[in-house]
Design a protein around this motif. Structure first.
Motif: not given
Length: 640
Positions: A64, A66, A218, A220-221, A251, A253-255, A314-315
């Motif tokens: 991951t 992040k 992953t 993320k963010g 995964i 996500e949230d980027n 969620n991007n």
């Protein structure tokens, strides 16, 4: 042993990567992180191409990466340039040695590849002033003039399309590359580029493994931006600003993903399965090379076990020149949801047949749902081998076109979406189920008899056969069609003359004079059309048994209020008296050619009982994507 590595702008790559002694670069962490590890990146701008060296080993032992909680972390494929020399009142130039770019010079490399139609000398490079990209022009004279008229004719509509933002066209740049140097000229108008944030993109990608097989990662963010990505057709390598390359189980996500020259997020394919052979060899159509790509991938182990099964969620994805999300073969068994995608391919600097907010080939069992897609040249384009694919609960608006499904035999499902473009739907496929949508705009229905494409065993990449698109074998239930003055062909009347059951089709085929296969070319495939509403000039299939057909004008609008989006629609007094069934595997006839049922990716029965707002439907409900629609005026929030 599971480890946590930290990266900070105050760190050193010679340190041990602890919170107290962090690394300086993400790539240093990526060189040591192994299965189960986490890399936490702290606030700052990191100018690097993150190239993971090790894969995760399973869903539970992934690596991951992040952003630290509450901290803004930006990874850029660009470099800041503050050595500009002024030539006149607004034009500046910078001379950069070619070795600055290494083995990849975006100011030498042009937009090139299969299905590029229009490219007047555009390069992969880009100039940014305080985060906003310029427009490339073809001559130095145009830089001094300071503006570009960027218009072109849309291939599908034949209409002239202006630049999305004509106010920006005065910010332009031009490049010349010789044996030693790259010279960039730009018109900054009232700005001094050495006193502003002036950047040029230099790296092909921002977060993308150079090696295949980097599974279970992953990301993320982060904010990920400004990469010199190349054109990504289905017959070439498809590097994005970020992506898994040819891997499994990522995964993303949230980027925030933006300012990719071509594609933002890529889910595949691999260079080894083909590299623009049509453009390089020109000896047969790209269609044939694409078929070869599929077979080459199978030889290399293309399967659920080796590639795909990615999650993109969620991007926010915007300001990309070709695609927000792209994939061929590597996008199988994936899920794309709750993304906000906009401003894709709207600068009109180059054009080809592989442009969309989401452009996927062979999206077997891929689920695309709950996305907000607007201000794109084309919203979603799904091409080849749509089998088990589902497009559900998405909202489309301000796009040149909304949805295109092409040369596929199904089964695929399009349900509970809102399509609002003047050109809402291209259906060049067969074997689809269109259920509980609102469609306001032109609908194109075409056969594709000259391009046989593969279909598969259920929930598998194993090829079962090939077929052209005969047209039909579609299901249309519980939809609301809305016509509008000046927009033609809204509704289902383009199926007039088609059979309405498999039994009728078979009887008609065997009553037709012709050879065994020739008879199947002459009879229109069955269609299953019922319980739809047609307003304000929309036209119904002439054998539809139960429907609403009314001249009522719903005064339909989709209202964008920034973080929130609303639907406004005025429905007739009898609207709530007309109810539609909840459809499922048990009510949707099997697909004729592939002989496959409509199912969930795990093989279980699919039930279309969840509306656009994720409300469960019990029994019959009103037509359309929202179960709380009522007679009279409606204003309902559909995003935010």
């Amino acid at each position: 042993m599971v480890r946590v590595y930290h990266v900070s702008k105050k760190g050193l790559d010679s340190s041990d990567g602890t919170k107290e002694n962090p690394f300086l670069t993400i790539n240093k962490a990526a060189s040591v992180a192994t299965a189960g590890d986490t890399v936490i990146v702290h606030e700052g701008v990191y100018r690097e191409w993150v190239n993971p060296k090790h894969p995760g080993l399973s869903e539970w032992r992934r690596i991951t990466y992040k952003a630290a909680d509450g901290e803004k972390v930006v990874i850029k494929g660009s470099e800041q340039i503050d050595t500009w020399e002024k030539l006149d009142k607004s034009v500046w130039k910078v001379v950069i040695p070619n070795e600055f770019f290494g083995d990849y010079n975006p100011y030498k490399e042009k937009i090139y590849g299969d299905w590029v139609v229009y490219n007047p000398g555009r390069h992969l490079g880009e100039v940014y002033l305080n985060g906003k990209s310029f427009y490339e022009v073809e001559t130095l004279e145009e830089v001094h003039k300071g503006e570009e008229v960027s218009e072109m004719v849309d291939h599908w509509t034949g209409k002239q399309i202006p630049s999305h933002d004509p106010k920006q066209t005065k910010y332009v740049w031009y490049t010349e590359v010789d044996e030693e140097n790259t010279t960039i000229y730009a018109n900054f108008h009232e700005y001094n580029p050495n006193e502003e944030l002036t950047e040029i993109n230099v790296r092909k990608s921002v977060f993308y493994p150079k090696q295949t097989g980097m599974d279970y990662i992953t990301v993320k963010g982060f904010e990920l931006a400004q990469a010199a990505t190349p054109w990504t057709p289905p017959t070439a390598d498809q590097p994005g600003l970020i992506g898994p390359h040819w891997s499994k189980g990522w995964i993303i996500e949230d980027n925030s993903v933006h300012d990719s020259k071509c594609s933002g997020i890529s889910m595949g394919k691999a260079y080894s399965t083909g590299d623009n052979h049509y453009s390089k060899r020109q000896d047969k159509p790209g269609y044939h090379y694409q078929i070869e790509t599929v077979f080459q991938a199978k030889k290399q182990g293309w399967s659920r076990e080796t590639v795909g099964s990615h999650i993109i969620r969620n991007n926010t994805i915007f300001d990309c020149g070709q695609n927000g999300i792209v994939g061929h073969l590597g996008c199988v068994f994936s899920e794309v949801y709750n993304n906000h995608i906009y401003n894709i391919a709207i600068k009109r600097q180059f054009y080809g047949h592989e442009i969309a907010g989401i452009k996927l080939h062979a999206a077997i069992d891929t689920q695309i749902h709950d996305n907000r897609i607007h201000d794109c040249s084309l919203g979603i384009w799904l091409d080849w081998q749509l089998q088990g694919t589902r497009v559900s609960r998405n909202i489309f608006y301000n796009n040149n076109r909304d949805l295109f499904v092409e040369v596929s035999s199904g089964p695929f499902i399009i349900d509970h979406n809102i399509l609002t473009a003047d050109y809402a739907l291209d259906n060049h496929a067969q074997g689809g189920a269109f259920v509980n949508n609102i469609v306001r705009g032109h609908m194109e229905h075409r056969k594709m008899l000259d391009r046989s494409t593969p279909y598969h065993e259920p929930h598998s990449t194993d090829i079962k056969g090939f077929a052209p698109v005969y047209g039909g074998d579609d299901r249309w239930y519980n939809n609301i069609f809305i016509g509008e003055e000046g927009i033609e062909e809204v509704g289902t009347d383009h199926y007039n003359g088609y059979t309405t059951s498999l039994e009728e089709y078979i009887d008609s085929v065997h009553d037709t004079t012709g050879s065994d296969h020739g008879a199947f070319n002459k009879v229109e495939q069955p269609v299953y059309i019922n319980q739809n509403a047609y307003f304000n000039g929309a036209q119904a299939f002439d054998r539809e048994e139960t429907n609403i057909v009314s001249d009522h004008n719903p005064e339909f609008k989709l209202v964008d209020e920034g973080k929130e989006v609303y639907i406004e629609i005025n429905l007739p007094d009898n609207f709530e008296d007309f109810l539609g069934d909840v459809h499922s595997t048990h009510t949707l006839e099997r697909v004729r050619l592939t002989d496959v049922e409509f199912e969930n990716p795990d093989g279980s029965a699919v039930v279309l009982d969840t509306d656009l707002l994720n409300n469960k439907k019990e029994g019959q409900t009103v037509l359309g994507p929202l179960s709380n629609l009522k007679a009279g005026k409606n204003r309902i929030k559909v995003w935010g």
